[in-house]
Design an enzyme around this catalytic site. Structure first.
Site, PDB file in Angstrom:
ATOM      1  N   TYR A  74       0.842  -1.189   0.000  1.00 15.83           N
ATOM      2  CA  TYR A  74       0.000   0.000   0.000  1.00 15.83           C
ATOM      3  C   TYR A  74       0.875   1.236   0.000  1.00 15.83           C
ATOM      4  CZ  TYR A  74      -3.070   3.647   1.891  1.00 15.83           C
ATOM      5  OH  TYR A  74      -3.762   4.813   2.090  1.00 15.83           O
ATOM      6  N   ASP A 126       0.029  15.407   6.145  1.00 15.80           N
ATOM      7  CA  ASP A 126      -1.005  14.767   5.326  1.00 15.80           C
ATOM      8  C   ASP A 126      -2.221  15.682   5.228  1.00 15.80           C
ATOM      9  OD1 ASP A 126      -2.516  13.007   3.891  1.00 15.80           O
ATOM     10  OD2 ASP A 126      -2.878  11.613   5.547  1.00 15.80           O
ATOM     11  N   ASP A 140      -3.025   5.573  -2.992  1.00 10.67           N
ATOM     12  CA  ASP A 140      -3.926   6.540  -2.381  1.00 10.67           C
ATOM     13  C   ASP A 140      -4.202   7.633  -3.413  1.00 10.67           C
ATOM     14  OD1 ASP A 140      -5.170   8.476  -0.809  1.00 10.67           O
ATOM     15  OD2 ASP A 140      -3.748   8.308   0.845  1.00 10.67           O
ATOM     16  N   ASP A 175      -6.441  10.164  -2.694  1.00  6.79           N
ATOM     17  CA  ASP A 175      -7.050  11.258  -1.947  1.00  6.79           C
ATOM     18  C   ASP A 175      -8.513  11.436  -2.367  1.00  6.79           C
ATOM     19  OD1 ASP A 175      -4.755  11.648  -0.503  1.00  6.79           O
ATOM     20  OD2 ASP A 175      -4.019  13.295  -1.729  1.00  6.79           O
ATOM     21  N   HIS A 202      -7.574   3.925  -3.632  1.00 10.56           N
ATOM     22  CA  HIS A 202      -8.758   4.335  -2.875  1.00 10.56           C
ATOM     23  C   HIS A 202      -8.979   5.832  -3.039  1.00 10.56           C
ATOM     24  CE1 HIS A 202      -6.846   6.231   0.677  1.00 10.56           C
ATOM     25  NE2 HIS A 202      -6.042   5.194   0.783  1.00 10.56           N
ATOM     26  N   GLU A 260     -11.663   9.023  -1.580  1.00 11.51           N
ATOM     27  CA  GLU A 260     -12.442   9.299  -0.379  1.00 11.51           C
ATOM     28  C   GLU A 260     -13.456  10.421  -0.604  1.00 11.51           C
ATOM     29  OE1 GLU A 260      -9.096  11.835   2.009  1.00 11.51           O
ATOM     30  OE2 GLU A 260      -8.577   9.895   1.140  1.00 11.51           O
ATOM     31  N   CYS A 309      -5.726  13.931   6.791  1.00  6.62           N
ATOM     32  CA  CYS A 309      -5.562  12.565   7.289  1.00  6.62           C
ATOM     33  C   CYS A 309      -6.853  12.109   7.942  1.00  6.62           C
ATOM     34  CB  CYS A 309      -4.411  12.526   8.293  1.00  6.62           C
ATOM     35  SG  CYS A 309      -4.274  10.980   9.218  1.00  6.62           S
ATOM     36  N   ARG A 351     -13.676   5.060  -0.022  1.00  7.86           N
ATOM     37  CA  ARG A 351     -13.478   5.399   1.384  1.00  7.86           C
ATOM     38  C   ARG A 351     -14.453   6.491   1.814  1.00  7.86           C
ATOM     39  NH1 ARG A 351      -7.831   7.995   3.834  1.00  7.86           N
ATOM     40  NH2 ARG A 351      -8.828   9.658   5.023  1.00  7.86           N
ATOM     41  N   GLU A 408     -13.470   4.777   7.175  1.00  7.92           N
ATOM     42  CA  GLU A 408     -12.280   5.265   7.871  1.00  7.92           C
ATOM     43  C   GLU A 408     -12.578   5.568   9.333  1.00  7.92           C
ATOM     44  OE1 GLU A 408      -9.347   5.264   8.450  1.00  7.92           O
ATOM     45  OE2 GLU A 408      -8.276   6.864   7.404  1.00  7.92           O
ATOM     46  N   ASN A 426      -8.240   0.072   7.997  1.00  9.94           N
ATOM     47  CA  ASN A 426      -7.002   0.843   8.063  1.00  9.94           C
ATOM     48  C   ASN A 426      -6.389   0.637   9.445  1.00  9.94           C
ATOM     49  OD1 ASN A 426      -4.945   2.682   7.723  1.00  9.94           O
ATOM     50  ND2 ASN A 426      -6.247   4.489   7.801  1.00  9.94           N
TER      51      ASN A 426
END
Length: 297
Positions: free
Chosen positions: A55, A69, A96, A98, A123, A125, A133, A162, A192, A214
């Site tokens: 990952y 982040d 990732d 975002d 992923h 989100e 984050c 996510r 999350e 996670n």
């Protein structure tokens, strides 16, 4: 629990692509651990340790470049890092993305760039951009309908949807959102930051498709062994920060010793050997190619 797998005769006849391998891992009933890598070398170490996937943590490579982040790195910066890592390892890479770097139209561009990089899955989100984050306070989320539009734009790859709505709208709302994203075409659901063991059980039981957890050391979600997470129904676990924190602590100890003692003898155990360093980057293979193609002239 999938850490590595033996190649079958069918694999030898027609090797699966990394995306096909990722889909097969998701489809199996077991739990796949995907340790986080914050740079390409760390991803090679994950592969050499025998894991079935790696990952690429967005927070990790933000911090590796000196930023928190908070969504500060751009699409082009992240794509360059992802592409280098995909080239360097032979296991599926989960990246990732975002928020998809904008709205649904931006997601189309993002997916095209991620696809060219060779990444197996990513992923995306439902936070408002710029994101934070998932274990920070002060997050905001977009509407479910807007996120569904992003999912529709993104389904060419393995899409992990996510939701960060647990901190904004509550656990059930986050689960409902993730199930809607799965209905829209996402492959994996990712709620999350559940905040206790009961919430983890609820997520594992109620996400209507493969569920991701996670495993974030020091965050809002309790740390549990892989066997317990598998029993709860999770198919995929990402471990984003463990390797990075280990590297930070080791570097701090070595630097402190160097400053105080003028050498690193007392922290020698923190250092890889010369040969371990060379093995980590495949020096032997490159030297063999050099000997074959350069020294034979």
């Amino acid at each position: 629990m999938a850490i590595g797998r033996q190649a079958t005769n069918a694999d030898k006849e027609m090797p699966m692509t990394q995306r096909q391998t990722m889909r097969s891992l998701i489809a199996c009933r077991g739990y796949t651990m995907a340790p986080g890598a914050y740079d390409t070398l760390t991803a090679r170490l994950v592969e050499q340790a025998g894991f079935a996937a790696v990952y690429l943590t967005g927070g990790g490579y933000s911090r590796a470049n000196g930023y928190p982040d908070l969504g500060l790195l751009t699409l082009s910066e992240n794509i360059r890092f992802i592409g280098l890592t995909v080239e360097a390892v032979g296991i599926p890479v989960i990246a990732d993305a975002d928020t998809g770097y904008g709205n649904a139209i931006n997601v189309i561009r993002t997916v095209r760039e991620y696809e060219k990089s060779g990444v197996a899955a990513f992923h995306i989100e439902d936070q408002v951009s710029p994101k934070k984050c998932g274990h920070y306070e002060g997050k905001e989320v977009i509407s479910t309908a807007e996120m569904v539009g992003k999912i529709h734009a993104a389904v060419d790859l393995v899409v992990i949807a996510r939701s960060d709505a647990r901190a904004v709208e509550g656990l059930q709302a986050a689960i409902d959102r993730v199930n809607t994203y799965l209905e829209a075409g996402a492959d994996v659901g990712f709620v999350e930051a559940p905040q206790n063991v009961d919430e983890l059980r609820t997520v594992g039981r109620n996400v209507q498709g493969p569920a991701l957890v996670n495993v974030f050391e020091g965050g809002k979600t309790p740390m549990l062994p892989a066997s317990e997470l598998e029993a709860m129904g999770f198919r995929l676990g990402i471990y984003p920060s463990q390797t990075h924190r280990a590297a930070i602590r080791a570097a701090q100890r070595v630097l402190a010793a160097l400053r105080e003692d003028g050498d690193t003898h007392r922290v020698e155990a923190e250092l890889a050997t010369f040969q371990e360093r060379e093995d980590a980057v495949g020096t032997g293979r490159w030297r063999a190619l050099e000997e074959k193609y350069l020294l034979s002239r």
